[in-house]
Design a protein around this motif. Structure first.
Motif, PDB file in Angstrom:
ATOM      1  N   MET A 131      31.464  72.687   8.749  1.00  0.00           N
ATOM      2  CA  MET A 131      30.270  73.133   7.912  1.00  0.00           C
ATOM      3  C   MET A 131      30.855  74.338   7.467  1.00  0.00           C
ATOM      4  O   MET A 131      32.060  74.751   7.355  1.00  0.00           O
ATOM      5  CB  MET A 131      30.418  74.395   9.982  1.00  0.00           C
ATOM      6  CG  MET A 131      30.052  73.463  10.671  1.00  0.00           C
ATOM      7  SD  MET A 131      29.338  73.959  12.014  1.00  0.00           S
ATOM      8  CE  MET A 131      30.717  72.897  12.796  1.00  0.00           C
ATOM      9  N   GLY A 132      30.408  74.838   6.336  1.00  0.00           N
ATOM     10  CA  GLY A 132      30.787  75.462   5.170  1.00  0.00           C
ATOM     11  C   GLY A 132      29.007  76.216   4.814  1.00  0.00           C
ATOM     12  O   GLY A 132      27.116  74.923   4.931  1.00  0.00           O
ATOM     13  N   LEU A 133      29.117  76.541   3.761  1.00  0.00           N
ATOM     14  CA  LEU A 133      27.778  77.416   3.065  1.00  0.00           C
ATOM     15  C   LEU A 133      28.454  77.056   1.295  1.00  0.00           C
ATOM     16  O   LEU A 133      29.394  78.237   0.979  1.00  0.00           O
ATOM     17  CB  LEU A 133      27.503  78.186   2.805  1.00  0.00           C
ATOM     18  CG  LEU A 133      26.505  77.873   4.802  1.00  0.00           C
ATOM     19  CD1 LEU A 133      25.878  79.636   5.178  1.00  0.00           C
ATOM     20  CD2 LEU A 133      25.344  77.141   4.397  1.00  0.00           C
ATOM     21  N   PRO A 134      28.481  75.695   0.568  1.00  0.00           N
ATOM     22  CA  PRO A 134      28.992  75.479  -0.323  1.00  0.00           C
ATOM     23  C   PRO A 134      28.373  76.479  -1.838  1.00  0.00           C
ATOM     24  O   PRO A 134      28.580  76.063  -3.085  1.00  0.00           O
ATOM     25  CB  PRO A 134      29.151  74.096  -1.209  1.00  0.00           C
ATOM     26  CG  PRO A 134      28.728  73.593   0.124  1.00  0.00           C
ATOM     27  CD  PRO A 134      27.882  74.512   1.378  1.00  0.00           C
ATOM     28  N   GLU A 135      27.122  76.902  -1.546  1.00  0.00           N
ATOM     29  CA  GLU A 135      26.327  77.316  -2.827  1.00  0.00           C
ATOM     30  C   GLU A 135      27.181  77.725  -3.698  1.00  0.00           C
ATOM     31  O   GLU A 135      26.824  77.616  -4.861  1.00  0.00           O
ATOM     32  CB  GLU A 135      24.991  77.801  -1.912  1.00  0.00           C
ATOM     33  CG  GLU A 135      24.111  76.567  -1.566  1.00  0.00           C
ATOM     34  CD  GLU A 135      24.231  76.681  -0.291  1.00  0.00           C
ATOM     35  OE1 GLU A 135      24.994  77.416   0.753  1.00  0.00           O
ATOM     36  OE2 GLU A 135      23.494  76.167   1.005  1.00  0.00           O
ATOM     37  N   LEU A 136      27.615  78.939  -3.383  1.00  0.00           N
ATOM     38  CA  LEU A 136      28.601  79.305  -4.535  1.00  0.00           C
ATOM     39  C   LEU A 136      29.303  78.140  -5.150  1.00  0.00           C
ATOM     40  O   LEU A 136      29.400  78.304  -6.640  1.00  0.00           O
ATOM     41  CB  LEU A 136      29.145  80.732  -3.904  1.00  0.00           C
ATOM     42  CG  LEU A 136      28.859  81.941  -3.752  1.00  0.00           C
ATOM     43  CD1 LEU A 136      27.486  81.560  -2.137  1.00  0.00           C
ATOM     44  CD2 LEU A 136      29.000  83.022  -3.545  1.00  0.00           C
ATOM     45  N   SER A 137      29.936  77.592  -4.796  1.00  0.00           N
ATOM     46  CA  SER A 137      30.675  76.930  -5.953  1.00  0.00           C
ATOM     47  C   SER A 137      29.982  76.155  -6.884  1.00  0.00           C
ATOM     48  O   SER A 137      30.101  75.256  -7.502  1.00  0.00           O
ATOM     49  CB  SER A 137      31.503  75.802  -5.133  1.00  0.00           C
ATOM     50  OG  SER A 137      30.941  74.489  -4.550  1.00  0.00           O
ATOM     51  N   LEU A 138      27.959  76.220  -6.901  1.00  0.00           N
ATOM     52  CA  LEU A 138      27.417  75.231  -7.277  1.00  0.00           C
ATOM     53  C   LEU A 138      26.181  76.179  -7.600  1.00  0.00           C
ATOM     54  O   LEU A 138      25.612  76.163  -8.862  1.00  0.00           O
ATOM     55  CB  LEU A 138      26.275  74.495  -6.550  1.00  0.00           C
ATOM     56  CG  LEU A 138      26.470  73.251  -5.423  1.00  0.00           C
ATOM     57  CD1 LEU A 138      25.772  72.863  -4.654  1.00  0.00           C
ATOM     58  CD2 LEU A 138      26.697  72.013  -6.063  1.00  0.00           C
ATOM     59  N   GLU A 152      24.089  87.078  10.711  1.00  0.00           N
ATOM     60  CA  GLU A 152      23.509  87.203  12.037  1.00  0.00           C
ATOM     61  C   GLU A 152      24.489  87.187  13.212  1.00  0.00           C
ATOM     62  O   GLU A 152      24.743  87.471  14.294  1.00  0.00           O
ATOM     63  CB  GLU A 152      22.389  86.499  12.876  1.00  0.00           C
ATOM     64  CG  GLU A 152      20.974  87.560  11.984  1.00  0.00           C
ATOM     65  CD  GLU A 152      19.229  86.880  12.039  1.00  0.00           C
ATOM     66  OE1 GLU A 152      19.609  86.085  12.220  1.00  0.00           O
ATOM     67  OE2 GLU A 152      18.833  87.573  10.985  1.00  0.00           O
ATOM     68  N   LEU A 153      24.841  85.564  13.278  1.00  0.00           N
ATOM     69  CA  LEU A 153      25.765  84.590  13.822  1.00  0.00           C
ATOM     70  C   LEU A 153      27.065  84.819  13.756  1.00  0.00           C
ATOM     71  O   LEU A 153      27.620  85.039  15.212  1.00  0.00           O
ATOM     72  CB  LEU A 153      25.281  83.681  13.665  1.00  0.00           C
ATOM     73  CG  LEU A 153      24.118  82.831  14.225  1.00  0.00           C
ATOM     74  CD1 LEU A 153      24.086  80.928  13.770  1.00  0.00           C
ATOM     75  CD2 LEU A 153      23.619  82.664  15.659  1.00  0.00           C
ATOM     76  N   ILE A 154      28.194  85.116  12.840  1.00  0.00           N
ATOM     77  CA  ILE A 154      29.582  85.732  12.928  1.00  0.00           C
ATOM     78  C   ILE A 154      29.600  86.543  12.494  1.00  0.00           C
ATOM     79  O   ILE A 154      31.400  87.286  12.740  1.00  0.00           O
ATOM     80  CB  ILE A 154      29.970  84.215  11.947  1.00  0.00           C
ATOM     81  CG1 ILE A 154      29.984  84.129  10.674  1.00  0.00           C
ATOM     82  CG2 ILE A 154      29.857  83.257  12.570  1.00  0.00           C
ATOM     83  CD1 ILE A 154      30.715  83.230   9.762  1.00  0.00           C
ATOM     84  N   PHE A 160      30.940  87.141   4.565  1.00  0.00           N
ATOM     85  CA  PHE A 160      30.927  87.647   3.366  1.00  0.00           C
ATOM     86  C   PHE A 160      32.279  86.137   2.883  1.00  0.00           C
ATOM     87  O   PHE A 160      32.306  85.575   1.700  1.00  0.00           O
ATOM     88  CB  PHE A 160      31.208  88.982   2.534  1.00  0.00           C
ATOM     89  CG  PHE A 160      30.071  89.277   2.599  1.00  0.00           C
ATOM     90  CD1 PHE A 160      28.935  88.790   1.269  1.00  0.00           C
ATOM     91  CD2 PHE A 160      29.764  90.594   3.283  1.00  0.00           C
ATOM     92  CE1 PHE A 160      28.544  89.857   1.263  1.00  0.00           C
ATOM     93  CE2 PHE A 160      28.508  91.445   3.344  1.00  0.00           C
ATOM     94  CZ  PHE A 160      27.925  91.063   1.899  1.00  0.00           C
ATOM     95  N   GLU A 161      33.141  86.070   3.756  1.00  0.00           N
ATOM     96  CA  GLU A 161      34.343  85.441   3.806  1.00  0.00           C
ATOM     97  C   GLU A 161      34.152  83.890   3.863  1.00  0.00           C
ATOM     98  O   GLU A 161      34.491  83.097   1.989  1.00  0.00           O
ATOM     99  CB  GLU A 161      36.014  85.776   4.691  1.00  0.00           C
ATOM    100  CG  GLU A 161      36.480  84.981   4.246  1.00  0.00           C
ATOM    101  CD  GLU A 161      37.751  84.722   5.228  1.00  0.00           C
ATOM    102  OE1 GLU A 161      37.520  85.372   6.075  1.00  0.00           O
ATOM    103  OE2 GLU A 161      38.722  83.808   4.997  1.00  0.00           O
ATOM    104  N   TRP A 162      33.003  83.296   4.201  1.00  0.00           N
ATOM    105  CA  TRP A 162      32.564  81.714   4.312  1.00  0.00           C
ATOM    106  C   TRP A 162      31.516  81.755   3.226  1.00  0.00           C
ATOM    107  O   TRP A 162      31.906  80.666   2.303  1.00  0.00           O
ATOM    108  CB  TRP A 162      31.676  81.678   5.548  1.00  0.00           C
ATOM    109  CG  TRP A 162      32.129  81.570   6.544  1.00  0.00           C
ATOM    110  CD1 TRP A 162      33.190  81.900   7.065  1.00  0.00           C
ATOM    111  CD2 TRP A 162      31.733  80.020   7.455  1.00  0.00           C
ATOM    112  NE1 TRP A 162      33.801  81.620   7.814  1.00  0.00           N
ATOM    113  CE2 TRP A 162      32.981  80.614   8.380  1.00  0.00           C
ATOM    114  CE3 TRP A 162      31.126  79.438   7.242  1.00  0.00           C
ATOM    115  CZ2 TRP A 162      32.866  79.232  10.045  1.00  0.00           C
ATOM    116  CZ3 TRP A 162      31.105  78.695   8.776  1.00  0.00           C
ATOM    117  CH2 TRP A 162      32.030  78.331   9.195  1.00  0.00           C
ATOM    118  N   LEU A 163      30.793  82.970   2.360  1.00  0.00           N
ATOM    119  CA  LEU A 163      30.149  82.616   1.399  1.00  0.00           C
ATOM    120  C   LEU A 163      31.018  82.026  -0.098  1.00  0.00           C
ATOM    121  O   LEU A 163      31.020  81.738  -1.156  1.00  0.00           O
ATOM    122  CB  LEU A 163      29.337  83.274   0.998  1.00  0.00           C
ATOM    123  CG  LEU A 163      27.823  84.037   2.576  1.00  0.00           C
ATOM    124  CD1 LEU A 163      26.992  84.509   2.595  1.00  0.00           C
ATOM    125  CD2 LEU A 163      26.824  82.370   1.837  1.00  0.00           C
TER     126      LEU A 163
END
Ligand code: COA
Length: 259
Positions: A131-138, A152-154, A160-163
């Motif tokens: 799982m991840g949110l790779p949008e910042l790499s785009l 909200e969930l984590i 912020f770290e994931w993003l």
């Protein structure tokens, strides 16, 4: 209703929606979003359905994100419309759905895929899920509610770290962060979702619907969750399921909310 990118199977009160574009790892293109939106409208009104499970086809991906090929040449106003329409047609619709929605994450849940899973009320993942949110790499940020729902969930710091890192996390990491509720071997995933569903369905559907509204209210701007809770609590006293639940208790029997 005929779908090209969705499979729908109904049994014992559970609708299993499988997103099916395996050759593109179930990426959410416009058509798939439209089909999911239409399926949700239909299932909301279907009295034979009390709960939804959403999963992806195959063993590799839940959903590998929004379909990048469809927006690669968008300008800012097209980008804004893409996010606004997607939120309204699908992601908010899932989060506010009147029946519980369980996401069964069977593999990659990236970008829009993780956003879809996060819009669901409960998440179970297979051991191989990533799982991840790779949008910042785009060069983007998530646009389907991901910045809000991940925090909200984590929690904000972890979000912020994931993003910022645009990375991928294992199912075990997601479990330890509270992003998913259970992690199971892949061949047990759908059965696990179904047994959770069956446990929920022993309880009042009307009260589950009110629960979704009350919990969501706490995350909405300008809405007082406690006031909404009071109102919904009161309304439930006028339902046949309240009558059945309390009568069953007093008669020392199990309630039957499927009558
Ligand atoms: N949008 C459009 N197409 C996608 C896609 C997406 N989000 N994710 C995967 N696909 C397509 C690939 O382009 C490929 O199509 P092709 O065979 O026509 O070239 C096909 O699905 C299989 O993917 P592939 O990349 O070959 O598989 P892999 O096992 O090597 O890698 C991933 C898997 C998930 C790591 C990789 O596909 C990926 O990084 N996808 C994009 C994830 C992403 O950034 N999502 C956020 C979007 S906002």
């Amino acid at each position: 209703m005929n779908f090209n990118n969705l499979l729908l199977e109904k049994s014992e009160g559970i609708a299993l929606l499988t997103i099916s574009r395996p050759e593109k790892l179930n990426a959410l293109n416009k058509q798939t979003i439209e089909e999911l939106s239409a399926a949700l409208d239909m299932l909301r009104e279907d009295p034979s359905v009390r709960l939804l499970v959403i999963t992806g086809s195959g063993e590799k991906a839940f959903v590998a994100g929004a379909d990048i090929s469809e927006f690669a040449d968008f300008n800012p106003s097209q980008g804004k419309a893409l996010a606004a329409e997607g939120q309204q047609k699908l992601f908010d619709k899932v989060a506010r759905f009147s029946k519980p929605v369980i996401a069964a994450i069977n593999g990659f849940a990236l970008g829009g895929g993780l956003e879809l899973a996060m819009a669901a009320h409960v998440r179970v993942a297979s051991e191989n899920a990533k799982m991840g949110l790779p949008e910042l790499s785009l060069g983007l940020i998530p646009g389907y509610g991901g910045t809000q729902r991940l925090a909200e969930l984590i929690g904000k710091g972890r979000a912020f770290e994931w993003l910022f890192s645009a990375g991928m996390w294992s199912a075990q990491d997601a479990l330890s962060y509270g992003l998913v509720n259970h992690v199971v071997p892949q061949n047990e995933l759908i059965d696990t979702a179904r047994s959770l569903a069956k446990k929920f369905m022993k309880n009042s559907s009307m009260a589950m619907s009110a629960t979704i509204q009350a919990v969501n209210a706490g995350y909405e701007d300008g809405v007082n969750g406690y006031t909404i809770e009071v109102n919904l609590f009161g309304q439930l006293f006028g339902t046949p399921e309240f009558k059945e639940g309390t009568e069953a208790f007093l008669q020392k029997r199990k309630p039957d909310f499927n009558r």
